[in-house]
Design an enzyme around this catalytic site. Structure first.
Site, PDB file in Angstrom:
ATOM      1  N   TYR A 145      22.742 -15.127  54.119  1.00  0.00           N
ATOM      2  CA  TYR A 145      22.465 -14.747  55.433  1.00  0.00           C
ATOM      3  C   TYR A 145      20.899 -15.171  55.774  1.00  0.00           C
ATOM      4  O   TYR A 145      20.031 -15.138  55.327  1.00  0.00           O
ATOM      5  CB  TYR A 145      22.515 -13.009  55.714  1.00  0.00           C
ATOM      6  CG  TYR A 145      22.281 -12.728  57.207  1.00  0.00           C
ATOM      7  CD1 TYR A 145      23.073 -13.025  58.044  1.00  0.00           C
ATOM      8  CD2 TYR A 145      21.032 -12.189  57.414  1.00  0.00           C
ATOM      9  CE1 TYR A 145      22.913 -12.483  59.260  1.00  0.00           C
ATOM     10  CE2 TYR A 145      20.548 -11.479  58.642  1.00  0.00           C
ATOM     11  CZ  TYR A 145      21.757 -11.634  59.598  1.00  0.00           C
ATOM     12  OH  TYR A 145      21.724 -11.139  60.875  1.00  0.00           O
ATOM     13  N   ASP A 240      14.884 -20.024  52.686  1.00  0.00           N
ATOM     14  CA  ASP A 240      14.784 -18.887  53.296  1.00  0.00           C
ATOM     15  C   ASP A 240      14.230 -17.901  52.645  1.00  0.00           C
ATOM     16  O   ASP A 240      14.758 -17.281  51.747  1.00  0.00           O
ATOM     17  CB  ASP A 240      16.278 -18.734  54.052  1.00  0.00           C
ATOM     18  CG  ASP A 240      16.042 -17.648  55.107  1.00  0.00           C
ATOM     19  OD1 ASP A 240      15.030 -17.006  55.066  1.00  0.00           O
ATOM     20  OD2 ASP A 240      16.911 -17.298  55.654  1.00  0.00           O
ATOM     21  N   LYS A 268       9.984 -10.573  57.675  1.00  0.00           N
ATOM     22  CA  LYS A 268       9.805  -9.124  56.964  1.00  0.00           C
ATOM     23  C   LYS A 268       8.310  -8.973  56.273  1.00  0.00           C
ATOM     24  O   LYS A 268       7.577  -8.483  57.249  1.00  0.00           O
ATOM     25  CB  LYS A 268      10.803  -9.112  55.615  1.00  0.00           C
ATOM     26  CG  LYS A 268      12.285  -9.092  56.343  1.00  0.00           C
ATOM     27  CD  LYS A 268      13.569  -9.074  55.328  1.00  0.00           C
ATOM     28  CE  LYS A 268      14.646  -8.842  56.272  1.00  0.00           C
ATOM     29  NZ  LYS A 268      15.782  -9.658  55.889  1.00  0.00           N
TER      30      LYS A 268
HETATM   31  C1  LIG Z   1      16.460 -10.506  57.230  1.00  0.00           C
HETATM   32  C2  LIG Z   1      16.805 -12.013  56.938  1.00  0.00           C
HETATM   33  C3  LIG Z   1      16.815 -12.925  58.132  1.00  0.00           C
HETATM   34  C4  LIG Z   1      16.872 -12.353  59.296  1.00  0.00           C
HETATM   35  O1  LIG Z   1      15.734 -11.886  59.716  1.00  0.00           O
HETATM   36  P1  LIG Z   1      15.608 -11.063  60.892  1.00  0.00           P
HETATM   37  O2  LIG Z   1      14.061 -10.650  61.209  1.00  0.00           O
HETATM   38  O3  LIG Z   1      16.438  -9.911  60.894  1.00  0.00           O
HETATM   39  O4  LIG Z   1      16.104 -11.697  62.270  1.00  0.00           O
HETATM   40  C5  LIG Z   1      17.119 -14.209  57.650  1.00  0.00           C
HETATM   41  N1  LIG Z   1      16.989 -14.756  56.493  1.00  0.00           N
HETATM   42  C6  LIG Z   1      16.874 -13.783  55.581  1.00  0.00           C
HETATM   43  C7  LIG Z   1      17.275 -14.460  53.797  1.00  0.00           C
HETATM   44  C8  LIG Z   1      16.868 -12.371  55.505  1.00  0.00           C
HETATM   45  O5  LIG Z   1      16.694 -11.608  54.424  1.00  0.00           O
END
Ligand SMILES: *Cc1c(COP(=O)(O)O)cnc(C)c1O
Length: 428
Positions: A145, A240, A268
């Site tokens: 994701y 990511d 995060k």
């Molecule tokens: C949480 C997450 C996102 C999205 O981040 P948001 O701040 O919710 O838009 C993208 N990539 C990964 C791997 C994530 O865990």
């Protein structure tokens, strides 16, 4: 039975004015049955709901709160920043300081840009990769994701490698038509794909430790193969690390596995609980972004002073010697306890863990990709979740989300969690 009346009333009220009653779908508890708790406050490893129930929290705001709730150093930094003004839309020194810490921790990031969320980070990185290569195709992996970016909200068809189809209404097929979906941990699959279309691919984007289909660690050759394929075909490799950055190691998964991406996305933890994202990497790529280059990207509140202060204070705490060893030890203890509890009760589970990121799949496993992850018994997980909640343990309300340990989850919390799990597994 714990009482949830105030949360129930608050949810009913929210549903009248907020879509689904929540501002992010997984919060609604639909995957586990029941209704969401409304949280009134958090302190250390605990959160408290409106009805006054206390829980040991393993969601940690979905990862950012690696220091637990309302950490004194973070609160103090926020308080100090707040009195200096909330936002200017002009450069401030805190942005440079936080960028320096991040670039120092992750040598692959020579320059970066701050944005407001992980979603913004990945969409900007994808745009940059396409702009820099002049190619359109991107490759993602089923089960990874990357936020709710149109071109990345794709589901795979059958087979190891397929052309992406939109996984949500509202996304034109034309937008996902340039997204190829491959199988996680399938090095051979990606070699084959690159042989056929490598020279048309702008970027490969991957969670170096998958954390959004439950926790699925990379197999030894997987990330190395991605690096090799990217080099051979001039493809930009994007890690990511929105979840794994400053979580699995100070330098993220790229430090842990010693694979250097061209671009990295973060979020995060670097905001420590405030809305922040970032993308960064090779200098020659980052120089393509406006105003130095032609690839446009901007943000009214990007690099917000409070968010920067919160992120700086969080990373400062994390930089203390031994932090990641301690997080790893706590994660290992919890994982071992959960596995033993399931085994004792004769419940088939497959445990995964990288540092303080844990997964407990309700399947015998092994789990190595989306297909094997989704073989889990989600109904049984739902019963496990509800049993744990009744005993004051707040897990992510989905089989396919990670469990996070923070620096303030001590032996007492972990022991209490294992005791609760022993009881609950016994009822399944
Ligand atoms: C949480 C997450 C996102 C999205 O981040 P948001 O701040 O919710 O838009 C993208 N990539 C990964 C791997 C994530 O865990």
């Amino acid at each position: 039975m714990i009482k949830y009346e105030k949360s129930r009333a608050a949810f009913a009220e929210a549903q009248r004015v907020i879509a689904g009653g929540v501002n992010s779908p997984v919060r609604a508890f639909k995957a586990v049955g029941g209704e969401p708790l409304f949280i009134s406050r958090g302190k250390g490893p605990h959160i408290f709901d409106l009805d006054g129930n206390r829980y040991i929290d393993y969601v940690c705001s979905w990862g950012p709160l690696v220091l637990g709730h309302a950490h004194p150093a973070v609160v103090a930094a926020l308080e100090k920043a707040m009195h200096d003004g909330l936002s200017f839309g002009a450069p401030t020194e805190r942005e440079t300081r936080l960028a320096e810490v991040i670039c120092g921790a992750m040598p692959s990031i020579e320059k970066l840009r701050f944005v407001n969320s992980g979603t913004e980070a990945t969409l900007s990185a994808i745009r940059l990769a396409r702009g820099a290569t002049g190619r359109d195709l991107i490759v993602k992996f089923a089960g990874c994701y990357h936020g709710h970016v149109d071109s990345l909200l794709v589901s795979a068809g059958s087979g190891a490698l397929t052309l992406g189809r939109p996984s949500s209404p509202g996304i034109p097929a034309g937008v996902t038509g340039d997204t190829l979906v491959a199988r996680y941990n399938d090095a051979a699959g990606i070699i084959k794909l690159a042989a056929a279309q490598g020279d048309r691919i702008a970027a490969i984007i991957v969670e170096p430790v998958a954390g959004n289909m439950g926790v699925v660690p990379p197999e030894p050759e997987f990330l190395v193969t991605l690096r090799k394929i990217a080099d051979e075909h001039g493809i930009i490799l994007i890690f990511d690390e929105v979840m794994t950055g400053f979580r699995v190691a100070w330098g993220g998964a790229q430090a842990l596995y010693q694979v250097r991406p061209d671009l990295t996305t973060l979020g995060k933890i670097i905001g420590g609980g405030m809305p922040v994202g970032a993308y960064g990497g090779r200098r020659d790529l980052m120089d393509q972004i406006s105003p130095d280059g032609p690839v446009y990207q901007a943000g009214t509140l990007a690099g917000n002073p409070l968010a920067m202060a919160c992120g700086l204070a969080t990373l400062e705490e994390l930089s203390a010697a031994g932090t990641y060893e301690d997080l790893d030890a706590a994660g290992a203890k919890l994982a071992a306890g959960l596995t033993a509890a399931a085994k004792k009760a004769g419940v088939a589970t497959f445990g995964t863990r990288v540092g303080s990121m844990l997964g407990t799949f309700f399947t015998a496993g092994p789990v190595r990709d989306y297909e094997s992850a989704t073989a889990s018994d989600t109904e049984k997980f739902g019963r496990f979740f509800r049993g744990m909640l009744e005993r004051g343990i707040y897990l992510a309300p989905s089989q396919f989300e990670a469990m996070f340990v923070s620096t303030v989850h001590g032996p007492a919390e972990i022991e209490a969690t294992v005791v609760a799990a022993e009881e609950v597994f016994g009822t399944l």
